[in-house]
Each structure stands twice: as C-alpha cells, then as structure tokens.
Design an enzyme around this catalytic site. Structure first.
Site, PDB file in Angstrom:
ATOM      1  N   ASP A  12       0.815  -1.210   0.000  1.00  0.00           N
ATOM      2  CA  ASP A  12       0.000   0.000   0.000  1.00  0.00           C
ATOM      3  C   ASP A  12       0.853   1.267   0.000  1.00  0.00           C
ATOM      4  O   ASP A  12       0.489   2.265  -0.616  1.00  0.00           O
ATOM      5  CB  ASP A  12      -0.930  -0.004   1.205  1.00  0.00           C
ATOM      6  CG  ASP A  12      -2.072  -1.014   1.052  1.00  0.00           C
ATOM      7  OD1 ASP A  12      -2.239  -1.545  -0.067  1.00  0.00           O
ATOM      8  OD2 ASP A  12      -2.778  -1.272   2.045  1.00  0.00           O
ATOM      9  N   GLY A  13       1.987   1.234   0.690  1.00  0.00           N
ATOM     10  CA  GLY A  13       2.868   2.398   0.696  1.00  0.00           C
ATOM     11  C   GLY A  13       3.391   2.734  -0.690  1.00  0.00           C
ATOM     12  O   GLY A  13       3.508   3.908  -1.062  1.00  0.00           O
ATOM     13  N   ARG A  45       2.762   6.187  -2.936  1.00  0.00           N
ATOM     14  CA  ARG A  45       3.844   6.891  -3.628  1.00  0.00           C
ATOM     15  C   ARG A  45       3.543   7.018  -5.116  1.00  0.00           C
ATOM     16  O   ARG A  45       3.796   8.057  -5.744  1.00  0.00           O
ATOM     17  CB  ARG A  45       5.158   6.139  -3.416  1.00  0.00           C
ATOM     18  CG  ARG A  45       6.350   6.743  -4.142  1.00  0.00           C
ATOM     19  CD  ARG A  45       7.600   5.916  -3.929  1.00  0.00           C
ATOM     20  NE  ARG A  45       8.600   6.234  -4.933  1.00  0.00           N
ATOM     21  CZ  ARG A  45       9.408   5.352  -5.508  1.00  0.00           C
ATOM     22  NH1 ARG A  45       9.313   4.075  -5.157  1.00  0.00           N
ATOM     23  NH2 ARG A  45      10.283   5.716  -6.401  1.00  0.00           N
ATOM     24  N   ASP A  89      -5.431  13.686  20.683  1.00  0.00           N
ATOM     25  CA  ASP A  89      -4.087  13.469  20.154  1.00  0.00           C
ATOM     26  C   ASP A  89      -3.968  13.980  18.724  1.00  0.00           C
ATOM     27  O   ASP A  89      -2.875  14.217  18.223  1.00  0.00           O
ATOM     28  CB  ASP A  89      -3.733  11.977  20.182  1.00  0.00           C
ATOM     29  CG  ASP A  89      -3.400  11.480  21.577  1.00  0.00           C
ATOM     30  OD1 ASP A  89      -3.436  12.295  22.519  1.00  0.00           O
ATOM     31  OD2 ASP A  89      -3.132  10.274  21.728  1.00  0.00           O
TER      32      ASP A  89
END
Length: 290
Positions: free
Chosen positions: A67-68, A72, A178
């Site tokens: 997936d990364g 990209r 957060d």
C-alpha cells in the site's frame, strides 16, 4: 507502443524480480519502460532511471509493492491522470488488486484497454498562517495531496492538542485530542479505521473527520459532503504536526490553520472489475462466515 512507468519497493526482492521481468516483457513487446533511479540501478538497468517528479507522462503506471508503494505511485502520477495498476508483494495489500503471477497478462490487458479504470477522490491540504506568525508568504500557496488522509496531530508526547474545527466557514467544535484525521473513502480503511472511524466504500464521495484519542464526550466521526471545506486551527500553546498519507507536511503553531478540501483531481485505479467492495473487505480482513 506505450510508455510504462514502474514504481517498485526497492527493498523487497520480490518487487525487484517482478520489475525486471516486466521490463524484459515490455521491451520484447516494443513498449517503453521507465523506473525510479534507485530501483533501476537495483535491477541492473540504471539507464531506465527517471527523476522525481517525472517529466514525461506515461500511458500507465505499475506499482509493485504494498500500500505504501501505491500511495507513492499516486503522489507521482495522479495529477497527470495516469492510471495505476497495483501489484501486491506486501502484506495486507488493501490497495493492490493484482498478484505477481499474473503481472504481464494484466499489464497487457491494461494497455489494450481491456481493464476497467475506477476513479477515487483524493484530499488536499494547505496551511493558512495565523496572524502574526512568522511564516513565509509562500506557505499558504503550498498544497499537499493524498489518497488516504490528512492528519493533524500533537507533536509533544504525553500531551493533547486543542484543535478548533470549522466547516464551510462556520465553527463546529474544539477538540482536545491526540489529533484529527480527515480521510477519503479509500483512506477509511487506513489510519481512520484504527481510530474508530467508519468503513466507507472507496467509490463513495465524502470526507470523514475522525478524532484520535479525544478527551471529550463527543468522539464520533463526521461523514461530510465531498466539497466541504474543513478548517482545523491550532488553539493550544502546543504546536501540531500535519502529515499527508504518512508524509510530514508542516508544523503548525498556535493560530495556524490547516485547510482541507477535496483534491482537484481523482486517483485512477486499474481494476479487473471483479469482486465487490464488501467481498474484498471480507478477504483482506479475514472475516469468516459463522
């Protein structure tokens, strides 16, 4: 003859092996092949290396990794409208539809126009500097675009950050949390899912605002129309970090605002048009029939 850009995970041997095989097939069929410089050198073909951002528009991009690598790939070619065919050599591979064993057959089908292309919305973010903050005038002109999400979160561990949310110019609420995630439908199965957000069909058009570990009673995600302008202003004394699809974008000080909107272009996924969304979801997350 077609030009194909290969974006591969340079640290996975299987991705490099598949890339080398694809290059050989493309050249044998009379097509052109290009790759990132690191990957091209890794397979022994440095002459195929191209700079980023790419200067010529390919007919097809092939993403070989997980997936990364897909994120990209869309960062490189989505603005030019280039379709991306995703090949999974990662783990979950939620964004990648095809397997290495069928790589050349699927690329051949894509180049013939025999495969469907699915368009999915992307998200864009820019910083609107607060009054008196020491920022360059060009900061407001820089825009980051992502397929999954925009995140504004605390910089300092052990503390929350206070974020005031505006929707189409109207104040909605101030979150002590957060951080906040603004995700696309595609990104609903990424960081937003782990923060308790809803799963949204990837071809749906919407923006989802999900708080991360909120310290307040209202802790639900908001599912908003796709053309909503979402402003997130830092109102605490502590700064916040903006990231787009996991890439660091900017540090926001008190008074700075992150403006998040639908991107001006969509991501184009090459797909075999087979399994429905719920079947893919069931398979990828290992859901069982009882």
């Amino acid at each position: 003859m077609s030009d194909v850009l290969i974006i591969a995970h340079a640290e996975r041997a299987e991705a490099l092996t598949a890339s080398k095989q694809l290059v050989a097939w493309l050249e044998g069929e009379g097509h052109g092949a290009e790759m990132g410089g690191v990957e091209a050198t890794a397979i022994g073909r440095p002459e195929l290396g191209v700079d980023e951002p790419i200067r010529t528009v390919p007919d097809l991009a092939v993403s070989i990794g997980g997936d990364g690598t897909m994120l990209r790939s869309f960062d490189l070619v989505a603005a030019a409208g280039v379709p991306v065919l995703g090949v999974n050599v990662g783990h979950l591979g939620y964004l990648t539809e095809f397997e290495p064993a069928h790589l050349t057959d699927m690329v051949a089908a894509a180049l013939r126009g025999s495969l469907d292309v699915s368009e999915r919305m992307m998200v864009s973010a820019r910083v609107r500097p607060g009054a008196g903050n020491d920022r360059d005038d060009s900061d407001e002109e820089v825009a980051w675009t992502g397929l999954n999400e925009v995140v504004l979160e605390k910089r300092d561990p052990g503390h929350t950050v206070r974020l005031e949310v505006w929707l189409d110019g109207d104040v909605f609420a101030t979150y002590a949390a957060d951080g906040l995630i603004v995700s696309t439908p595609t990104g609903s199965t990424a960081y937003s899912l782990s923060a308790g957000g809803a799963v949204v069909a990837p071809t749906h058009s919407s923006l989802q605002v999900t708080p991360v570990a909120p310290h307040m009673l209202f802790d639900r995600s908001l599912l908003l129309p796709p053309d909503t302008e979402i402003g997130i202003r830092v109102v605490s004394e502590r700064p916040a970090l903006a990231a787009v699809d996991g890439r660091s974008a900017s540090l926001l000080a008190t008074g700075d605002e992150l403006v998040v909107t639908r991107a001006p272009y969509d991501a184009r996924f090459v797909t075999a048009g087979g399994d429905s969304f719920h079947r893919v979801l069931k398979h990828k997350f290992g859901l069982k029939d009882r």
